[in-house]
Design a protein around this motif. Structure first.
Motif, short mmCIF file in Angstrom:
data_model
loop_
_atom_site.label_atom_id
_atom_site.label_comp_id
_atom_site.label_asym_id
_atom_site.label_seq_id
_atom_site.Cartn_x
_atom_site.Cartn_y
_atom_site.Cartn_z
N ALA A 139 0.84 -1.20 0.00
CA ALA A 139 0.00 0.00 0.00
C ALA A 139 0.87 1.25 0.00
O ALA A 139 1.98 1.24 0.53
CB ALA A 139 -0.91 0.00 1.22
N THR A 140 0.38 2.32 -0.60
CA THR A 140 1.14 3.57 -0.56
C THR A 140 1.28 4.02 0.89
O THR A 140 0.37 3.83 1.71
CB THR A 140 0.44 4.66 -1.38
OG1 THR A 140 -0.89 4.86 -0.87
CG2 THR A 140 0.38 4.28 -2.85
N TRP A 141 2.42 4.63 1.20
CA TRP A 141 2.70 4.98 2.59
C TRP A 141 1.65 5.94 3.16
O TRP A 141 1.24 5.81 4.31
CB TRP A 141 4.09 5.58 2.71
CG TRP A 141 4.47 5.88 4.12
CD1 TRP A 141 4.47 7.07 4.76
CD2 TRP A 141 4.85 4.90 5.11
NE1 TRP A 141 4.85 6.93 6.07
CE2 TRP A 141 5.09 5.61 6.31
CE3 TRP A 141 5.03 3.52 5.07
CZ2 TRP A 141 5.49 4.96 7.47
CZ3 TRP A 141 5.43 2.88 6.23
CH2 TRP A 141 5.66 3.59 7.41
N SER A 142 1.22 6.90 2.36
CA SER A 142 0.27 7.90 2.86
C SER A 142 -1.10 7.31 3.15
O SER A 142 -1.92 7.94 3.83
CB SER A 142 0.13 9.05 1.84
OG SER A 142 -0.34 8.55 0.60
N SER A 143 -1.36 6.08 2.66
CA SER A 143 -2.67 5.46 2.91
C SER A 143 -2.69 4.64 4.20
O SER A 143 -3.75 4.19 4.63
CB SER A 143 -3.06 4.56 1.73
OG SER A 143 -2.22 3.40 1.68
N ILE A 144 -1.53 4.43 4.80
CA ILE A 144 -1.45 3.63 6.03
C ILE A 144 -1.86 4.49 7.21
O ILE A 144 -1.38 5.61 7.37
CB ILE A 144 -0.03 3.08 6.22
CG1 ILE A 144 0.36 2.19 5.03
CG2 ILE A 144 0.08 2.29 7.53
CD1 ILE A 144 1.82 1.77 5.03
N ARG A 145 -2.75 3.97 8.03
CA ARG A 145 -3.27 4.72 9.17
C ARG A 145 -2.79 4.12 10.49
O ARG A 145 -2.24 3.02 10.54
CB ARG A 145 -4.80 4.77 9.12
CG ARG A 145 -5.35 5.53 7.93
CD ARG A 145 -5.00 7.01 8.04
NE ARG A 145 -5.52 7.79 6.92
CZ ARG A 145 -4.81 8.10 5.84
NH1 ARG A 145 -3.55 7.69 5.73
NH2 ARG A 145 -5.35 8.82 4.86
#
Length: 538
Positions: free
Chosen positions: A155-161
Motif C-alpha cells: 500500500a502507498t505509505w500515505s494510505s497507512i493509518r
C-alpha cells in the motif's frame, strides 16, 4: 536547485498480469493434483450405485483412502489455523532487534561500501547510528518507507493509518492480535516503537483506520493450505527413504539422529579432529528434501572425500508427512543447543564447560549440555534459502564454532523488510514459477505450519555485525540471483555491499532461486571450489 528525491513510497506498485505459463501450470500440474480428492469423493458416490468388479473394488479402496486422508488433513489444517500467540524471543531481544532494523540504512555509506581504506573500522555503519528525526524528503526516510510498506501489502505509505500501524507493531513485538485495551506497560512499549518509527520514516502516521492497508502478520493471519493427495506423500516418502539408503550405500554415509536432530554423516577413516580440513555442514531449504537436493548432494559427497560431511535433515520443511515431528518443529534454542552438543560429541568443536547458561534454555538442557564455549576447532556451514535461518541461529548463539560460512540465496538478510514474507506467502501468483512455488511448497501443510505458526522474525534476521569475518572472501561467501522470485536480491546486495562486502559477494543478474546449486553452472562449481580450498578469495 537540485530536485527533491522522488517519494517512491507513494507510487502505487504495478499489478502484473498473469502469463501463459501461469495457466499452463494451473491446468496441467496444479489442478490434476488438487482434483484427486474431489474426484475420489465423486467416484465413491458413483461406486456405491454400481456393480462391484475387481478393478472397481481396487479403485474404491484407493478412493476411500484418499477421501479419508483429505478429511484428516482438513482436521490438521483446522488445528494449525488457530493463531500462535507464543513469543519465541523475549521482549528485550525483540526491542533490540526492532531498533536495529530502524538503524539499517541510517549511516552515510556508499552502496558499494567505499574503498578498502574506509573499512579499517571493524563494524562501521548502522549499529553506531542514533535514531533521530529525519525530514520527509530525506533519501534515507524515503527508502525506509518504501521498503516498510511491503509489510502492508505494498500500500502507498500515505494510505497507512495509525490503527493498522499499531496492529503491525503490536504483532511484531508480542506476536499476537492487538487487544482493545492495552496495559500500561504495553502502551509504553508501543508508543516508544511508534515514536522511533515515525522519526525514521520522517512522517507522522495519521489517525484512523484504512482496511485497504492491512498489515501482514505472519503468525496470526489465516493459513493458506492447499491439499494434495495421499499418493503424493507416499511416493515422496518412498523416494526420499530410497535416496537416504542410496547415499548410505553408494557414498558410505550413515543416517543417524541425536536428541531429535536427524542427519546424514560421513567421516573419513584417516581424518583427525585437529586437521585443518574442517567438517562441512549443509543445511537445506524448503522443498522436497533429499529428492530436491539429490544431484547437488551427489557432487557434494563425491567432491569431498578428505573431510567429514554432515547433511542436516529437516522433515518439517521436506513434506515428510509421516514423520512424527512433521508439525512440531524444533525451535531456535532446541535446534542450536542440540546441534552444538552433537558437534561437541563428534569432536568437531571443543567447548568450554565453564559457562553461563544461554537464555531460553531449559534446565535439563543446561544440566545435560553446559554448552556455551570460547574454544573451538570449528566447522564450515553451507546453507541454502530457508536453511540460512538455522545458519543465522548458530551464528547468533555460537559464532565461535563457525570458521567459514557460505550463504546461497539467503532469506535471512533484509527479511525485516518483508519481501520474502510477501513474495512467498502473500503475493498473488502471476507466472508458472510463482504458482509452482506457491502450490507445491508454500501452501503445503508442513511448510505452512512452520512459516505461519513458528516464525520468529527477530531470531531469523541476521545482521551484518553478527557474521564473523564477513568481509573476508576466504571465510564468508554470499550467492545471490538477480531474478530470484523470493529474495529481493537487489536489496540484500545493497545491504551487504554498503557494509564493505566486495569479493565475497557473487551476484548473478540472471540467476534464479536455487540455480547456484544446479550442476554444471558457474555458481555450483565456484561453491565446491570455495568449500574445498580455504585460500580461495573468489
Amino acid at each position: 536547485m537540485p530536485a527533491e528525491p522522488r517519494d517512491l513510497a507513494d507510487i502505487p506498485r504495478p499489478r502484473p498480469h498473469r502469463s501463459l505459463s501461469f495457466y499452463f501450470v494451473l491446468f496441467f500440474l496444479v489442478l490434476p493434483f488438487w482434483s484427486v480428492t474431489p474426484l475420489s469423493c465423486a467416484f465413491l458416490l458413483h461406486a456405491l450405485t454400481s456393480p462391484f468388479t475387481w478393478p472397481t473394488r481396487a479403485l474404491f479402496v484407493i478412493a476411500l483412502l484418499e477421501v479419508s486422508f483429505g478429511i484428516y488433513c482438513y482436521c490438521l489444517t483446522s488445528r494449525i489455523s488457530n493463531p500462535n500467540s507464543f513469543s519465541h524471543s523475549d521482549l528485550l531481544e525483540i526491542q533490540i532487534a526492532f531498533k536495529r532494523l530502524l538503524k539499517t540504512g541510517l549511516a552515510s555509506l556508499p552502496d558499494d561500501g567505499g574503498d578498502e581504506e574506509s573499512l579499517d573500522i571493524l563494524r562501521p555503519a548502522s549499529p553506531d547510528e542514533s535514531i533521530t528525526q529525519l525530514e520527509p524528503n530525506d533519501p534515507r526516510a524515503i527508502d525506509f518507507r518504501n521498503s516498510l510498506r511491503t509489510w502492508f501489502r505494498g500500500a502507498t505509505w500515505s494510505s497507512i493509518r495509525l490503527r493498522e500501524m499499531h496492529q503491525w507493531l503490536y504483532w511484531s513485538i508480542y506476536n499476537a492480535e492487538m487487544p482493545d485495551t492495552l496495559s500500561h506497560a504495553q502502551r509504553l512499549v508501543l508508543n516508544d516503537a511508534l515514536n522511533h518509527l515515525q522519526k525514521r520514516t520522517g512522517t507522522e502516521i495519521l489517525e484512523g483506520s484504512n482496511p485497504q492497508s492491512q498489515p501482514m502478520r505472519l503468525t496470526i493471519d489465516p493459513v493458506k493450505i492447499h491439499w494434495r493427495p495421499l499418493t503424493y506423500y507416499i511416493l515422496l516418502t518412498i523416494l526420499n527413504r530410497f535416496l537416504r539408503g542410496w547415499f548410505t550405500t553408494r557414498y558410505k554415509a550413515m543416517y543417524d539422529f541425536y536428541d531429535g536432530i536427524e542427519y546424514l554423516i560421513r567421516i573419513p577413516n584417516d581424518w583427525n579432529p585437529s586437521s585443518e580440513l574442517r567438517p562441512i555442514i549443509f543445511i537445506h531449504g524448503l522443498g522436497l528434501g533429499l529428492m530436491q537436493y539429490n544431484i547437488f548432494l551427489r557432487h557434494f559427497f563425491t567432491h569431498f572425500t578428505d573431510r567429514p560431511l554432515l547433511v542436516l535433515l529437516q522433515p518439517q520443511i521436506s513434506q515428510d508427512f509421516f514423520h512424527p515431528r512433521f508439525l512440531t518443529p524444533l525451535n531456535r534454542q532446541q535446534t542450536v543447543q542440540r546441534l552444538v552438543k552433537l558437534l561437541d560429541k563428534l569432536g568437531w568443536v571443543h567447548l568450554d564447560r565453564k559457562w553461563k547458561s544461554p537464555k531460553n534454555t531449559t534446565k535439563s538442557e543446561q544440566e545435560s549440555g553446559r554448552l556455551t564455549g570460547t574454544q573451538s576447532t570449528g566447522v564450515t556451514i553451507l546453507s541454502h534459502s530457508n536453511g540460512s535461518y538455522t545458519h543465522a541461529w548458530i551464528l547468533k548463539d555460537y559464532s565461535m564454532i563457525v570458521t567459514r560460512s557460505c550463504f546461497v540465496d539467503p532469506v535471512t538478510f533484509c527479511s525485516w523488510e518483508g519481501d520474502v514474507c510477501y513474495n512467498f506467502l502473500y503475493r498473488s501468483c502471476t507466472t508458472g514459477t510463482e504458482l509452482l512455488m506457491h502450490y507445491f511448497v508454500g501452501s503445503e501443510l508442513g511448510v505452512a505450519n512452520l512459516l505461519h505458526r513458528h516464525f520468529d522474525w527477530a531470531s531469523n534476521s541476521l545482521w551484518f555485525e553478527e557474521i564473523p569475518n564477513a568481509r573476508d572472501p576466504s571465510k564468508t561467501l554470499f550467492f545471490l540471483g538477480g531474478k530470484d522470485s523470493i529474495v529481493n536480491s537487489e536489496r540484500v546486495k545493497k545491504y551487504l555491499s554498503s557494509h564493505g562486502v566486495k569479493k565475497g559477494l557473487r551476484y548473478d543478474p540472471e540467476g534464479r532461486h536455487g540455480q547456484a546449486l544446479m550442476a554444471g553452472g558457474h555458481g555450483h562449481t565456484m561453491i565446491l571450489q570455495w568449500l574445498k580450498d580455504s585460500s580461495i578469495t573468489t
